[in-house]
Design a protein around this motif. Structure first.
Motif, short mmCIF file in Angstrom:
data_model
loop_
_atom_site.label_atom_id
_atom_site.label_comp_id
_atom_site.label_asym_id
_atom_site.label_seq_id
_atom_site.Cartn_x
_atom_site.Cartn_y
_atom_site.Cartn_z
N MET B 26 -24.39 -14.14 -12.93
CA MET B 26 -23.70 -15.24 -12.26
C MET B 26 -22.31 -15.39 -12.87
SD MET B 26 -24.64 -19.30 -12.03
CE MET B 26 -25.93 -19.22 -10.81
N GLY B 27 -21.31 -15.22 -12.04
CA GLY B 27 -19.94 -15.44 -12.49
C GLY B 27 -19.63 -16.92 -12.37
N ILE B 28 -19.06 -17.50 -13.42
CA ILE B 28 -18.75 -18.93 -13.41
C ILE B 28 -17.30 -19.14 -13.82
CG2 ILE B 28 -19.35 -21.19 -14.40
CD1 ILE B 28 -22.13 -20.09 -15.02
N SER B 29 -16.55 -19.82 -12.96
CA SER B 29 -15.17 -20.14 -13.31
C SER B 29 -15.15 -21.34 -14.26
CB SER B 29 -14.38 -20.48 -12.05
OG SER B 29 -13.12 -21.03 -12.43
N LEU B 30 -14.38 -21.21 -15.32
CA LEU B 30 -14.26 -22.32 -16.28
C LEU B 30 -12.91 -23.01 -16.17
CD1 LEU B 30 -15.92 -20.79 -19.49
CD2 LEU B 30 -16.98 -22.10 -17.65
N LEU B 31 -12.14 -22.63 -15.14
CA LEU B 31 -10.79 -23.21 -15.02
C LEU B 31 -10.84 -24.73 -14.88
CD1 LEU B 31 -9.16 -20.49 -12.72
CD2 LEU B 31 -8.84 -20.82 -15.18
N GLU B 32 -11.89 -25.24 -14.23
CA GLU B 32 -11.99 -26.69 -14.03
C GLU B 32 -12.23 -27.43 -15.35
OE1 GLU B 32 -15.59 -26.93 -11.48
OE2 GLU B 32 -16.51 -27.96 -13.19
N CYS B 33 -12.59 -26.69 -16.40
CA CYS B 33 -12.87 -27.35 -17.69
C CYS B 33 -11.59 -27.67 -18.47
CB CYS B 33 -13.74 -26.46 -18.57
SG CYS B 33 -15.30 -26.01 -17.81
N ILE B 76 -24.56 -14.08 -17.50
CA ILE B 76 -23.46 -14.94 -17.04
C ILE B 76 -22.15 -14.26 -17.39
CG2 ILE B 76 -22.26 -17.13 -17.48
CD1 ILE B 76 -25.03 -18.37 -18.02
N SER B 77 -21.18 -14.33 -16.47
CA SER B 77 -19.82 -13.93 -16.82
C SER B 77 -18.93 -15.14 -16.58
CB SER B 77 -19.36 -12.73 -16.00
OG SER B 77 -19.34 -13.05 -14.63
N ILE B 78 -17.92 -15.28 -17.39
CA ILE B 78 -17.04 -16.46 -17.29
C ILE B 78 -15.57 -16.03 -17.15
CG2 ILE B 78 -18.55 -18.02 -18.57
CD1 ILE B 78 -16.44 -17.43 -20.97
N ALA B 209 -18.03 -19.88 -8.40
CA ALA B 209 -19.16 -19.11 -8.93
C ALA B 209 -19.50 -17.99 -7.96
CB ALA B 209 -20.38 -20.02 -9.12
N ALA B 210 -20.16 -16.97 -8.45
CA ALA B 210 -20.55 -15.84 -7.59
C ALA B 210 -21.78 -15.17 -8.17
CB ALA B 210 -19.41 -14.82 -7.49
N ILE B 211 -22.58 -14.57 -7.28
CA ILE B 211 -23.73 -13.79 -7.74
C ILE B 211 -23.40 -12.30 -7.56
CG2 ILE B 211 -26.09 -13.10 -7.11
CD1 ILE B 211 -26.02 -15.65 -8.71
N ASN B 212 -23.39 -11.58 -8.66
CA ASN B 212 -23.17 -10.14 -8.63
C ASN B 212 -24.41 -9.45 -9.18
OD1 ASN B 212 -20.46 -10.54 -7.79
ND2 ASN B 212 -19.88 -10.96 -9.91
N VAL B 213 -24.80 -8.38 -8.51
CA VAL B 213 -26.03 -7.70 -8.91
C VAL B 213 -25.74 -6.25 -9.28
CG1 VAL B 213 -28.22 -6.81 -8.00
CG2 VAL B 213 -27.64 -9.21 -7.71
N VAL B 264 -25.19 -20.13 -4.36
CA VAL B 264 -23.96 -19.61 -4.96
C VAL B 264 -23.56 -18.39 -4.11
CG1 VAL B 264 -23.03 -18.37 -6.96
CG2 VAL B 264 -24.48 -20.38 -7.30
N PRO B 265 -22.28 -18.27 -3.71
CA PRO B 265 -21.90 -17.16 -2.85
C PRO B 265 -22.22 -15.79 -3.46
CG PRO B 265 -20.09 -18.72 -3.09
CD PRO B 265 -21.15 -19.15 -4.05
N PHE B 266 -22.62 -14.88 -2.56
CA PHE B 266 -22.87 -13.50 -2.97
C PHE B 266 -21.52 -12.82 -3.21
CE2 PHE B 266 -23.13 -9.18 -0.81
CZ PHE B 266 -23.53 -8.51 -1.94
N GLY B 267 -21.39 -12.17 -4.36
CA GLY B 267 -20.15 -11.48 -4.67
C GLY B 267 -20.22 -10.02 -4.29
N ILE B 268 -20.83 -9.22 -5.16
CA ILE B 268 -20.90 -7.78 -4.92
C ILE B 268 -22.21 -7.20 -5.44
CG2 ILE B 268 -18.41 -7.33 -5.00
CD1 ILE B 268 -20.39 -6.34 -8.02
N VAL B 269 -22.52 -6.00 -4.97
CA VAL B 269 -23.54 -5.17 -5.61
C VAL B 269 -22.80 -4.04 -6.33
CG1 VAL B 269 -25.48 -3.60 -5.27
CG2 VAL B 269 -25.34 -5.69 -3.92
#
Lengths: 88, 449
Positions: B26-33, B76-78, B209-213, B264-269
């Motif tokens: 799960m990619g998570i953006s931390l820019l809002e923090c 998790i990736s950030i 956020a995004a889901i990458n597999v 959470v939106p699907f990103g990539i495989v």
């Protein structure tokens, strides 16, 4: 949801009876069934309809118990994985 | 209706050929923090990750149970941490990331990273200098630094610094054979949606956020090739493509399910063949199945080129969005066939470098003598970054100068990270070269506009 139940193991009496009886008790409808002996191994594949998502874990865990009891390998998998791999 | 052969083939792939989904990341953006008092940044980051990824592990387990395929890692990736760490102690930030990752139960968290392919900000420098301590005092945090791109050239100041950072990271974890270096990747042309560790981060072009597999399955490819012994390469390529298609369809299914359930939106495989140190899960064994006596001998680069290309061609039609690193990984310590080839002395650093020209990443999980000078490590990074820059591909270096050990010794990391023999590096100095610093200009083909 549709699921595929595969049963593998040494051939013996009562495999089909026990598995289908368990499915019947859990209210699972059997849509299709095929059975064969491959190199001395009993192989049965069933396509079943499991009513609700919540029921899936219950059926799966009951089949795992039965597998242990009868010395078989039983798997339950949503049919989606096979469709994804083998159907375009 | 599915036929029995198809069902049994799938079961065989999972049971005997070790087909698995390597990771849901799960990619998570931390820019809002960022907005708010600097003193509270770590708490805001912890809360953001803990909230967003709360259900990642249970949902991954649920999908694994329902589909009957192992999903080995949830990660998790950030956002690259250097973008948000200005004014904050980077080590404290790394520890907050470690706590958050452990709270949600993921295996690894990637993104203690800096993108410095052109130059370094003060925050980039502070974060990079903090990498050894951050990795030595956390368990699941992974770090990466991008030192070059085809567009920007290679930042040789950063390359020089990374040689020192890698040495220090190894020294700080010397009782574990320099384990911190296994969690540190130096990239050229890093990608923003890579789900694999240790180089995953959630790029700035991504959403909240995004889901990458990441899929896997070297064992399945090898088993398929066993059926076409002696056949020409056209048949080999076709067989790999068909297999990669099936593997990727599973990845796509898992990604879609995870995306739906987690909202959470699907990103990539990521179509990667990722080996593990267990028997039957080796990329090297695929190359040997093609007819090489030992991986590393003449013909290895050609075999790997065919494999890498066929995996992509087969996989790309099976997924709506392909990304990440996509290709064949060749980590030495994580692949039983690579370990054997290195032990036999057939697989050497120079051959590995040649292989990275045609595979998906780079010099990966390679143990070198502990007394290797920092400048030599920097020079290895520079070579690899140059391959990436000129060929417009991602390349990377994850190298471990094992403290106190030399050629002939082994390092043992255990688990997926495996073990590896120490392989020799050239002893002739690159110091004067590395000491120059500055920037290697971008190649002429970067000017495509």
């Amino acid at each position: 949801m549709k699921a595929v139940v595969t049963v593998l193991g040494k051939d013996r009496t009562g495999i089909i009876a026990n598995v289908s009886n368990l499915l019947y008790q859990k209210g699972v409808n059997i849509l299709d069934i095929s059975q064969t002996i491959l190199s001395g191994m009993f192989t049965m594949i069933m396509l079943v309809e499991v009513g609700q998502d919540a029921q899936y874990d219950e059926v799966r865990s009951a089949l795992m118990d039965l597998a242990k009891e009868m010395g078989l390998e039983i798997r339950v998998q949503r049919s989606d994985i096979f469709d994804a791999m083998h159907r375009i | 209706m599915l036929n029995s052969n198809e069902i049994l083939q799938t079961l065989r792939m999972i049971d005997q050929n070790k087909l698995d989904v390597r990771t849901i990341t799960m990619g998570i953006s931390l820019l809002e923090c960022v907005p708010g008092p600097e003193s509270g940044l770590c708490d805001r980051i912890y809360d953001r990750i803990a909230r967003q990824a709360e259900r990642l592990v249970p949902v991954g387990d649920e999908i694994e149970r329902e589909l009957g395929i192992p999903i080995v890692n949830k990660r998790i990736s950030i956002t690259p941490a250097a973008l948000i760490s200005a004014g904050t102690d980077p080590v404290a930030l790394a520890r907050a990331l470690d706590r958050a990752a452990k709270a949600v139960g993921v295996n690894f968290l990637g993104g203690f990273s800096a993108l410095v392919h052109k130059a370094m900000t003060a925050a980039d420098q502070a974060l990079i200098r903090a990498i050894p301590e951050a990795l030595a005092t956390t368990d699941v945090v992974c770090s990466s630094v991008n030192v070059g791109t085809t567009k920007a050239g290679i930042n040789m100041d950063a390359v020089r610094l990374m040689g020192q950072v890698i040495k220090e990271a190894a020294e700080r974890t010397k009782e574990m054979d320099g384990f911190a270096c296994a969690k540190l990747v130096v990239f050229s042309n890093a990608v923003e949606d890579n789900p694999f560790m240790a180089g995953a981060f959630h790029g700035v072009g991504e959403g909240d956020a995004a889901i990458n597999v990441g899929v896997s399955g070297p064992g399945v490819v090898k088993a398929a090739l066993e059926e076409c012994k002696g056949a020409p390469f056209d048949v080999v390529a076709e067989t790999i493509k068909r297999t990669a298609f099936k593997i990727t369809r599973v990845g796509q299914l898992v990604a879609k399910e995870a995306s739906r359930r987690l909202n959470v939106p699907f990103g990539i495989v990521d179509l990667s063949l990722a080996p593990t140190p267990t028997m039957g899960d080796s990329v090297a064994h695929i190359l040997e199945e093609m007819g090489l006596e030992v991986t590393g001998t003449h013909g290895t680069t050609a075999a790997l080129a065919l494999l890498n290309d066929a995996v992509k061609k087969g996989g790309v039609m099976a997924s709506s969005h392909v990304g990440g690193l996509s290709g064949a990984f060749i980590p030495v310590s994580e692949d039983i066939g690579m370990i054997d080839a290195a032990n036999k002395g057939v697989l050497c650093l120079d051959k590995l470098e040649a292989m990275t020209c045609v595979c998906s990443v780079g010099l990966d999980m390679i143990a070198i003598p502990g007394d290797t000078p920092a400048e030599t490590i920097s020079a290895i990074i520079a070579d690899e970054a140059a391959i990436g820059m000129i060929n417009q591909k991602t390349t990377a270096v994850r190298i471990i100068p094992a403290p106190g050990k030399g050629v002939g010794d082994q390092v043992v990391f255990g688990g997926l990270l495996g073990e590896a023999p120490i392989i020799p590096v050239h002893r002739e100095s690159s110091k004067t070269f590395i000491d120059r610093g500055g920037r290697i200009p971008a190649p002429i083909h970067s000017l495509r506009n």
